[in-house]
Scaffold this active site. Structure first.
Site, PDB file in Angstrom:
ATOM      1  N   CYS A 287      -0.745 -11.803 -19.184  1.00  0.00           N
ATOM      2  CA  CYS A 287      -0.961 -10.953 -17.722  1.00  0.00           C
ATOM      3  C   CYS A 287      -0.191 -10.903 -16.674  1.00  0.00           C
ATOM      4  O   CYS A 287      -0.270 -10.200 -15.631  1.00  0.00           O
ATOM      5  CB  CYS A 287      -2.547 -10.928 -17.070  1.00  0.00           C
ATOM      6  SG  CYS A 287      -2.568 -12.640 -16.511  1.00  0.00           S
TER       7      CYS A 287
ATOM      8  N   GLU B 296      -0.633 -21.091 -16.933  1.00  0.00           N
ATOM      9  CA  GLU B 296       0.558 -20.774 -15.634  1.00  0.00           C
ATOM     10  C   GLU B 296       1.304 -22.080 -15.302  1.00  0.00           C
ATOM     11  O   GLU B 296       2.069 -21.758 -14.451  1.00  0.00           O
ATOM     12  CB  GLU B 296       0.082 -19.845 -14.881  1.00  0.00           C
ATOM     13  CG  GLU B 296      -1.048 -20.311 -13.999  1.00  0.00           C
ATOM     14  CD  GLU B 296      -1.670 -19.589 -13.011  1.00  0.00           C
ATOM     15  OE1 GLU B 296      -0.963 -18.421 -12.750  1.00  0.00           O
ATOM     16  OE2 GLU B 296      -2.727 -19.620 -12.650  1.00  0.00           O
TER      17      GLU B 296
ATOM     18  N   HIS C 167       0.896  -1.224   0.025  1.00  0.00           N
ATOM     19  CA  HIS C 167      -0.207   0.018   0.182  1.00  0.00           C
ATOM     20  C   HIS C 167       0.830   1.204   0.063  1.00  0.00           C
ATOM     21  O   HIS C 167       0.557   2.209  -0.616  1.00  0.00           O
ATOM     22  CB  HIS C 167      -0.850  -0.027   1.066  1.00  0.00           C
ATOM     23  CG  HIS C 167      -2.165  -0.769   1.100  1.00  0.00           C
ATOM     24  ND1 HIS C 167      -2.759  -1.484   1.879  1.00  0.00           N
ATOM     25  CD2 HIS C 167      -3.016  -1.230  -0.190  1.00  0.00           C
ATOM     26  CE1 HIS C 167      -3.843  -2.140   1.619  1.00  0.00           C
ATOM     27  NE2 HIS C 167      -4.040  -1.880   0.111  1.00  0.00           N
TER      28      HIS C 167
ATOM     29  N   ASP D 105       4.005 -17.218 -12.778  1.00  0.00           N
ATOM     30  CA  ASP D 105       4.081 -18.678 -12.227  1.00  0.00           C
ATOM     31  C   ASP D 105       4.439 -19.607 -13.494  1.00  0.00           C
ATOM     32  O   ASP D 105       5.241 -20.652 -12.932  1.00  0.00           O
ATOM     33  CB  ASP D 105       2.458 -19.303 -11.536  1.00  0.00           C
ATOM     34  CG  ASP D 105       2.254 -18.911 -10.531  1.00  0.00           C
ATOM     35  OD1 ASP D 105       3.017 -18.730  -9.652  1.00  0.00           O
ATOM     36  OD2 ASP D 105       1.049 -18.727  -9.750  1.00  0.00           O
TER      37      ASP D 105
END
Length: 575
Positions: free
Chosen positions: A508, A437, A202, A461
């Site tokens: 992605c 993946e 964050h 992955d």
């Protein structure tokens, strides 16, 4: 703030937020620095026996004071902003019944309130720090931040850490906690250097949204910095110098000026379409983890959401989320993006991704009970999530994607659940796809794509499993490289299979946002590349420089290289 003179020390770390800065350091002193891994409550050191009720009341008083501080902080922030949402999440953490239960249990076992709270939240954070997924791992910082804020309330010290600073300064911290990050003022804080932390924390997200250059992971060299030391840093490269020489200062000031010009130029790409030099349209989407991220990234002009990690619905909770809660979150993103595609990925958790209310206790979580295996093993919760997704699909252009598929049996079982969920809620017949993946999925892509509507290549992955490299293990993490020829050949074979079956294929993983990899992916006619928000504008600009006809001739050439170094050397010469 006066600059201290001394020997220059070069440092490097992870690039977290783009930009260049040069300014005196301000070292942020925290409870973690003061106490390290343990906190010894004054009541403990006195050697007396703790009164259980008194200690419980002390903890509850600290909770009330911390909530008041967090509420006051949130009131100063723009409503519905990323920062306000983060602070609200911290309020929930402070009030979590599981936290109170754990602290009270430790108090009843003889520990004072301060020690009990410190040890309980430290243990929670350590569980998150072992997770494979960077986004989930970064939530440990939130827990440590809550811990430090509660301790501040217990000790009666000030919560104000940076709001009274007079700049310009470069903030130096062990890790940028969210409650500090929400107070960032770009007019004062010109840069941030951290010993630890990742780009999905964050603190990193808020640094980027504030436009402040940031570097994390500089390690022990941060101990060399004292407040007042001049620091020069490049957040784009993850490099800098502590106490630069006069000659270095001149060089770095030129870098600052050039960086400011570059950032101003990137701003122009916010609402531009991504097109190659010949004018071929390329879809550039964004990876997100929360509805707030979706809202914040709209300004960058993405063509859609290529990956919505729905795990955020399942963390910081004491039970599985309800169907209506999930519908509200997914629908919000679908409405925000209108006609643009939003790909919802079903829960990618379990195994090493510890949920407070669901733990499997495995010895080898990386190859264990995770992702679709958890979903199929929890049929009630899987059906609930799919029902929520099909209900949300009525609000926008939603696609549904399932992670970690490795066999046709798994895929066919998933389709049964999806069909049932859609019929139960009378949802639209939206595309149902899978993440590619695992090596098994890549090698069987021809078979999968006869049955799946689309696929998206998860290079993070896929790289890890193809190379048998644990990204979390520092002893072997240097072996993790998506440019390894084996990974490239698998990626290329998946794309070929998708084209052969006339199926949509996207990428992605982090590889999709790497400026070196983008031309190679585009030349193979992937339908979409999806990346973290911080990379979108640079990716659009890079695409505009690509001559597609030239790169089509280089696709097979790249697959002939024998090492990752040869691949990278070739690609860097093309930029």
């Amino acid at each position: 703030m006066n600059s201290r003179v001394g020997f220059s020390i070069a440092f490097s770390g992870l690039p977290v937020s783009n930009g260049v800065a040069i300014a005196p350091a301000y070292v942020l002193f925290t409870h973690s620095m003061r106490f390290g891994g343990t906190f010894l409550d004054p009541a403990h050191s006195a050697g007396g026996v703790c009164d259980v009720q008194t200690e419980i009341e002390s903890f509850e008083s600290a909770v009330r004071q911390t909530i008041l501080y967090l509420q006051e902080t949130r009131r100063r922030l723009p409503p519905h902003s990323e920062a306000a949402s983060i602070i609200e999440t911290h309020e929930y953490m402070v009030c979590d019944p599981l936290l109170r239960e754990g602290v009270v249990r430790r108090i009843e076992q003889g520990s004072p309130a301060g020690t009990s709270m410190w040890e309980e939240l430290t243990e929670w954070a350590q569980q998150f720090q072992t997770l494979e997924d960077e986004y989930m791992r970064s939530r440990a910082v939130d827990l440590l931040d809550v811990r430090d804020r509660l301790l501040t309330s217990m000790l009666g010290t000030s919560h104000d850490l940076i709001t009274s600073l007079e700049g310009p300064v470069i903030l130096v911290a062990e890790e940028l906690t969210p409650t500090v990050a929400v107070e960032l003022n770009p007019d004062i804080i010109k840069g941030i250097v951290m010993a630890r932390g990742g780009e999905t924390s964050h603190g990193a997200i808020l640094a980027r949204s504030s436009g402040i250059p940031a570097i994390s992971g500089m390690g022990d060299k941060w101990f060399e910095i004292q407040s007042g030391d001049l620091i020069a840093m490049d957040g784009s490269l993850g490099k800098g110098i502590i106490r630069p020489s006069a000659n270095d200062c001149v060089i770095w000031q030129k870098k600052v000026d050039e960086s400011n010009r570059n950032l101003a130029e990137l701003e122009l790409w916010k609402q531009r379409e991504a097109r190659t030099a010949e004018g071929t349209r390329v879809h550039v989407a964004v990876n997100i983890g929360t509805p707030d991220e979706a809202q914040r990234t709209l300004d960058l002009g993405p063509d859609g959401v290529g990956l919505f990690r729905t795990e955020f619905m399942f963390v910081n909770r004491t039970s599985w989320p309800t169907e209506d809660e999930q519908v509200a979150a997914y629908s919000e993103v679908a409405r925000q993006y209108g006609d643009r595609t939003v790909i919802l990925r079903t829960m990618d958790a379990g195994g090493d991704k510890v949920l407070p209310f669901f733990q499997s206790g495995e010895q080898n979580p990386f190859l264990g009970y995770r992702a679709v295996r958890v979903s199929l093993g929890q049929p009630k919760e899987f059906l609930t999530q799919l029902r929520a997704m099909y209900r949300a699909a009525k609000m926008g252009n939603v696609w549904i994607m399932v992670p970690m598929i490795q066999s046709l049996d798994e895929w066919r079982e998933v389709k049964k659940f999806a069909d049932l969920a859609r019929k139960q809620v009378q949802g639209p017949d939206v595309p149902l796809g899978m993440m590619m993946e695992t090596p098994a999925a890549a090698l069987l892509a021809d078979l999968f794509l006869q049955e799946a509507d689309f696929c998206s290549i998860g290079t993070n992955d896929l790289t890890q499993y193809t190379l048998a490299v644990d990204r979390m293990n520092e002893q072997v993490s240097d072996l993790y490289n998506p440019f390894h020829p084996a990974v490239l050949r698998l990626v290329s074979s998946i794309i070929e299979s998708a084209k052969r079956h006339n199926k949509w294929v996207g990428v992605c993983g982090e590889f999709a946002g790497d400026l070196r990899a983008i031309p190679w992916l585009i030349a193979q006619e992937v339908d979409e590349i999806s990346m973290s928000a911080s990379r979108i504008l640079a990716a659009k600009r890079r695409i505009s420089e690509i001559t597609l006809s030239e790169w089509k001739l280089k696709v097979d050439q790249l697959l002939q290289f024998r090492t990752a170094k040869e691949v990278i050397d070739f690609l860097e010469k093309q930029n």
